[in-house]
Design a protein around this motif. Structure first.
Motif, PDB file in Angstrom:
ATOM      1  N   SER A 231       0.837  -0.974   0.113  1.00  0.00           N
ATOM      2  CA  SER A 231       0.280   0.232   0.002  1.00  0.00           C
ATOM      3  C   SER A 231       1.013   1.356  -0.401  1.00  0.00           C
ATOM      4  O   SER A 231       0.566   2.372  -0.159  1.00  0.00           O
ATOM      5  CB  SER A 231      -0.618   0.149   0.957  1.00  0.00           C
ATOM      6  N   LEU A 237      -5.155   2.906  -0.380  1.00  0.00           N
ATOM      7  CA  LEU A 237      -5.579   1.773  -0.642  1.00  0.00           C
ATOM      8  C   LEU A 237      -5.054   0.438   0.825  1.00  0.00           C
ATOM      9  O   LEU A 237      -5.273  -0.685   0.608  1.00  0.00           O
ATOM     10  CB  LEU A 237      -3.713   1.900  -1.132  1.00  0.00           C
ATOM     11  N   VAL A 272      -1.212  -2.570  -7.350  1.00  0.00           N
ATOM     12  CA  VAL A 272      -0.582  -2.265  -5.666  1.00  0.00           C
ATOM     13  C   VAL A 272       0.334  -3.946  -6.492  1.00  0.00           C
ATOM     14  O   VAL A 272      -0.045  -4.968  -6.593  1.00  0.00           O
ATOM     15  CB  VAL A 272      -1.434  -2.498  -4.631  1.00  0.00           C
TER      16      VAL A 272
END
Length: 306
Positions: A231, A237, A272
Motif C-alpha cells: 500500500s 489502498l 499494488v
C-alpha cells in the motif's frame, strides 16, 4: 458479508470519508491544528497537498464538521468539483452562500451580490471559509480569478478565506509565472505524508475498533508487513487491501488475517504489488553482517569491562 463473522457493527474499511474513523496520526494531527490556527488568524490562502488516497477529503470533512459546530461564528462553503470557468466558480460560491442568482447573470452583478453578502456576514461577526477539494483540477484562469475574488476586503480584514486541498500537481501549476501572485498569497502550506509501518498498524487497529471489534488483533504482524509494503502507507489502498483480506479470511472461515490472505488481496488489486525479495546472496550477506555486528558488540563489551 464478513461483519458478523468478525464481530463488527459496520464496515471498517469503507472508502467513504467517514469522519467517525478519523485517526489523529502525527501528520494529520499537525495539519488539522495548523488549519484551525490559520482559520483563527484569518489567513487568506491555505494549501494542503497530498498524494492520491492520502486522506485529504477526510481531513477536509473533519475541519468542516468542526467549524459547522459553531454556526454562529463560521460560514463554510465547500466546492468538491472545481473544474469550472471563473464565472462557474463564482456561481458555485454564491450558491454555497445561499445567494439566489440566475445562471445568465452578468459577471459584475454576480460579484456585487457576493460582495454584499460577504460584507453583511462580516458585520454580523461571522467568518466565511471556502473549501476547495481537488484544487489541482482547476483551470489556471479559474485559479487566478479566485485570487482576484479574494481582493474583496475591508480596511482591516479579508472577507473570506480559501483552503485548497490538492494533489502535488497543484504545486507544479503554482510555479507557472502567471500564478506567481497567487503563490505569494499562500501563507500556510502543509503536505500529508503516507503512513509508516507503525502508523499502518495503528490505522488498521483504530478502524477495526471504531467498527465495533473488541478482541485480539485480527491482522498478524507479517500480514501488516505486506500491507505496508504493497500500500506504501496510502490509506485508500490500505482500506481496499484490508477489505479484500477480510473477505478472503471469511470465505475460508478463518478468524485472523495471515500473510496468505493479504497476499491474495494484493494479487487481486491493480496498481499494488509487493517488492521482489532480495537475491539469496544478498540475504546471506545481510545475515553474515548481522552476526559480525553482534560479535563485535560482545568483543567491545568484554574489552571495556576488563
Amino acid at each position: 458479508m464478513y461483519l458478523e463473522h468478525f464481530g463488527l457493527q459496520e464496515s471498517p474499511f469503507s472508502l467513504t470519508p467517514n469522519t467517525e474513523f478519523f485517526l489523529n496520526m502525527a501528520s494529520y494531527h499537525e495539519t488539522f491544528n495548523m488549519l484551525m490556527v490559520a482559520i483563527a488568524n484569518r489567513e487568506g490562502f491555505i494549501k494542503v497537498v497530498g498524494e492520491v488516497g492520502t486522506g485529504k477529503t477526510m481531513l477536509c470533512r473533519k475541519v468542516l464538521n468542526t467549524l459547522e459546530e459553531d454556526e454562529q461564528r463560521y460560514v463554510t462553503a465547500y466546492i468538491a468539483n472545481p473544474v469550472l470557468s471563473p464565472k462557474g466558480l463564482f456561481l458555485a460560491f454564491a450558491e454555497e452562500l445561499g445567494i439566489e442568482v440566475d445562471n445568465d447573470i452578468g459577471h459584475h452583478s454576480l460579484l456585487k451580490k457576493i460582495s454584499r453578502v460577504l460584507m453583511e456576514l462580516s458585520l454580523e461577526g461571522r467568518q466565511v471559509i471556502l473549501f476547495i477539494d481537488e484544487a489541482h483540477a482547476m483551470p489556471q484562469k479559474t485559479l487566478e480569478a479566485l485570487r482576484l475574488l479574494t481582493n474583496i476586503e475591508t480596511e482591516k480584514t479579508k472577507l473570506f478565506q480559501v483552503i485548497l486541498f490538492a494533489q502535488p500537481e497543484l504545486d507544479d501549476m503554482l510555479r507557472d509565472k502567471s500564478l506567481r501572485q497567487l503563490l505569494q498569497r499562500i501563507t500556510f502550506a502543509y503536505r500529508l505524508e503516507c503512513l509508516d509501518r507503525d502508523g499502518v498498524e495503528r490505522y488498521v487497529s483504530h478502524r477495526m475498533a471504531k467498527a465495533g471489534y473488541n478482541g485480539p488483533a485480527v491482522f498478524t504482524s507479517k500480514a501488516l508487513d505486506d500491507l505496508t509494503s504493497a500500500s506504501r502507507g496510502i490509506p485508500r489502498l490500505i482500506n481496499i487491501l484490508c477489505h479484500k483480506a477480510l473477505m478472503v479470511a471469511f470465505g475460508r472461515g478463518d478468524r485472523s488475517i495471515e500473510r496468505d490472505h493479504m497476499q491474495r488481496a494484493i494479487a487481486d488489486t491493480e496498481g499494488v504489488e509487493l517488492p521482489p525479495p532480495a537475491p539469496s546472496y544478498l540475504r546471506r550477506i545481510s545475515a553474515v553482517m548481522a552476526v559480525m555486528a553482534v560479535a563485535l558488540a560482545i568483543y567491545m563489551l568484554n574489552y571495556y569491562l576488563r
